[in-house]
Design an enzyme around this catalytic site. Structure first.
Site, PDB file in Angstrom:
ATOM      1  CG  ASP A  17       1.075   1.664  12.477  1.00 31.88           C
ATOM      2  OD1 ASP A  17       1.227   2.762  11.923  1.00 31.88           O
ATOM      3  OD2 ASP A  17       0.857   1.546  13.704  1.00 31.88           O
ATOM      4  CB  ILE A  75      -0.993  -0.019   1.189  1.00 34.84           C
ATOM      5  CG1 ILE A  75      -2.202   0.888   0.906  1.00 34.84           C
ATOM      6  CG2 ILE A  75      -0.311   0.331   2.506  1.00 34.84           C
ATOM      7  CD1 ILE A  75      -3.381   0.667   1.849  1.00 34.84           C
TER       8      ILE A  75
HETATM    9  N1  AR6 Z   1       0.815  -3.049   2.291  1.00 33.92           N
HETATM   10  C1  AR6 Z   1      -0.439  -3.553   2.347  1.00 33.92           C
HETATM   11  N2  AR6 Z   1      -0.854  -4.412   3.305  1.00 33.92           N
HETATM   12  C2  AR6 Z   1       0.056  -4.759   4.241  1.00 33.92           C
HETATM   13  C3  AR6 Z   1       1.376  -4.278   4.254  1.00 33.92           C
HETATM   14  C4  AR6 Z   1       1.754  -3.381   3.226  1.00 33.92           C
HETATM   15  N3  AR6 Z   1       2.987  -2.863   3.159  1.00 33.92           N
HETATM   16  N4  AR6 Z   1       2.019  -4.825   5.330  1.00 33.92           N
HETATM   17  C5  AR6 Z   1       1.132  -5.637   5.943  1.00 33.92           C
HETATM   18  N5  AR6 Z   1      -0.047  -5.609   5.291  1.00 33.92           N
HETATM   19  P1  AR6 Z   1      -1.556  -5.538  10.323  1.00 33.92           P
HETATM   20  P2  AR6 Z   1      -3.861  -5.124  12.133  1.00 33.92           P
HETATM   21  C6  AR6 Z   1      -1.307  -6.300   5.573  1.00 33.92           C
HETATM   22  O1  AR6 Z   1      -0.976  -6.557  11.239  1.00 33.92           O
HETATM   23  O2  AR6 Z   1      -4.193  -6.578  12.084  1.00 33.92           O
HETATM   24  C7  AR6 Z   1       0.389  -2.792  14.070  1.00 33.92           C
HETATM   25  O3  AR6 Z   1       1.430  -3.078  14.938  1.00 33.92           O
HETATM   26  C8  AR6 Z   1      -1.267  -7.555   6.388  1.00 33.92           C
HETATM   27  O4  AR6 Z   1      -0.857  -8.648   5.586  1.00 33.92           O
HETATM   28  O5  AR6 Z   1      -0.657  -4.544   9.701  1.00 33.92           O
HETATM   29  O6  AR6 Z   1      -4.961  -4.120  11.989  1.00 33.92           O
HETATM   30  C9  AR6 Z   1      -0.449  -1.610  14.528  1.00 33.92           C
HETATM   31  O7  AR6 Z   1       0.337  -0.622  15.166  1.00 33.92           O
HETATM   32  C10 AR6 Z   1      -2.737  -7.659   6.783  1.00 33.92           C
HETATM   33  O8  AR6 Z   1      -3.482  -8.201   5.695  1.00 33.92           O
HETATM   34  O9  AR6 Z   1      -2.735  -4.687  11.062  1.00 33.92           O
HETATM   35  C11 AR6 Z   1      -1.390  -2.282  15.498  1.00 33.92           C
HETATM   36  O10 AR6 Z   1      -0.813  -2.464  16.766  1.00 33.92           O
HETATM   37  C12 AR6 Z   1      -3.155  -6.205   6.954  1.00 33.92           C
HETATM   38  O11 AR6 Z   1      -2.125  -5.427   6.344  1.00 33.92           O
HETATM   39  C13 AR6 Z   1      -1.652  -3.622  14.872  1.00 33.92           C
HETATM   40  O12 AR6 Z   1      -0.512  -3.892  14.059  1.00 33.92           O
HETATM   41  C14 AR6 Z   1      -3.330  -5.753   8.377  1.00 33.92           C
HETATM   42  O13 AR6 Z   1      -2.327  -6.355   9.187  1.00 33.92           O
HETATM   43  C15 AR6 Z   1      -2.849  -3.595  13.954  1.00 33.92           C
HETATM   44  O14 AR6 Z   1      -3.136  -4.899  13.522  1.00 33.92           O
END
Ligand code: AR6
Length: 170
Positions: free
Chosen positions: A36, A13
């Site tokens: 994030d 993203i």
């Molecule tokens: N681009 C697009 N999607 C992504 C990317 C990227 N670069 N990296 C990961 N994903 P998560 P949550 C996807 O864990 O479950 C953080 O520490 C990933 O594969 O990022 O809402 C925050 O600070 C998954 O499908 O977010 C919070 O503490 C999606 O993004 C916590 O994680 C969401 O995974 C939030 O957890």
């Protein structure tokens, strides 16, 4: 108002040159892992400085900052629910993340927005359930019609396949 193009794609993203990308943040808004962490790394240290001024964010709410060094003009930071079995208001809180983000985007006059699969990584929300909530929330949003383009940005091919199936794509 015209209907927006709603699509799903597989991408990092942080590479998308849309008006706003949505960040799946935590309530501190001060960074973390997953998407994030990727967004903060690419945006540069200005992003955490801007986030510090926001005073955190409730679950289901959203707040906006500039995109700084990202190709996206803005980042809309939202906080998804942690999955606790599905009976702790997770669906409504997750739907609020999408609707509040669209409301903020519309209020700011933005026309294109990309969402990650909020809550489905570290927060453990099952992807099939989360994707349906996401699609339904976008469909129901009164602010969606002011967008030109709404993108569900999936990091994995497996997540994309679920979105394509639910969206009725190939
Ligand atoms: N681009 C697009 N999607 C992504 C990317 C990227 N670069 N990296 C990961 N994903 P998560 P949550 C996807 O864990 O479950 C953080 O520490 C990933 O594969 O990022 O809402 C925050 O600070 C998954 O499908 O977010 C919070 O503490 C999606 O993004 C916590 O994680 C969401 O995974 C939030 O957890």
């Amino acid at each position: 108002m015209a209907t927006p193009t709603i699509s799903a794609l597989q991408a990092d993203i942080t590479t998308l040159a849309v008006d706003a990308i949505v960040n799946a943040a935590n309530s501190s808004l001060l960074g973390g892992g997953g998407v994030d962490g990727a967004i903060h790394r690419k945006a540069g240290p200005e992003l955490v400085h801007a986030c510090r001024l926001l005073g955190g964010c409730d679950i289901g709410d959203a707040k906006i900052t500039p995109g700084f060094r990202l190709p996206a003009k803005f980042v809309i930071h939202t906080v998804g629910p942690v999955w606790r079995g599905g009976r702790h208001r997770e669906p409504i809180l997750l739907a609020m993340c999408y609707s509040r983000s669209l409301q903020i985007a519309a209020d700011c006059g933005l026309r294109s927005i990309a969402f990650p699969c909020i809550s489905t990584g570290i927060y453990g929300y099952p992807i099939e359930l989360a994707a349906q909530v996401a699609i339904d929330a976008v469909d129901a949003s009164p602010h969606a019609p002011s967008m030109d383009e709404i993108v569900f940005c999936c990091y994995s091919r497996a997540d994309l396949d679920i979105y394509l199936q639910l969206l009725g794509g190939p």
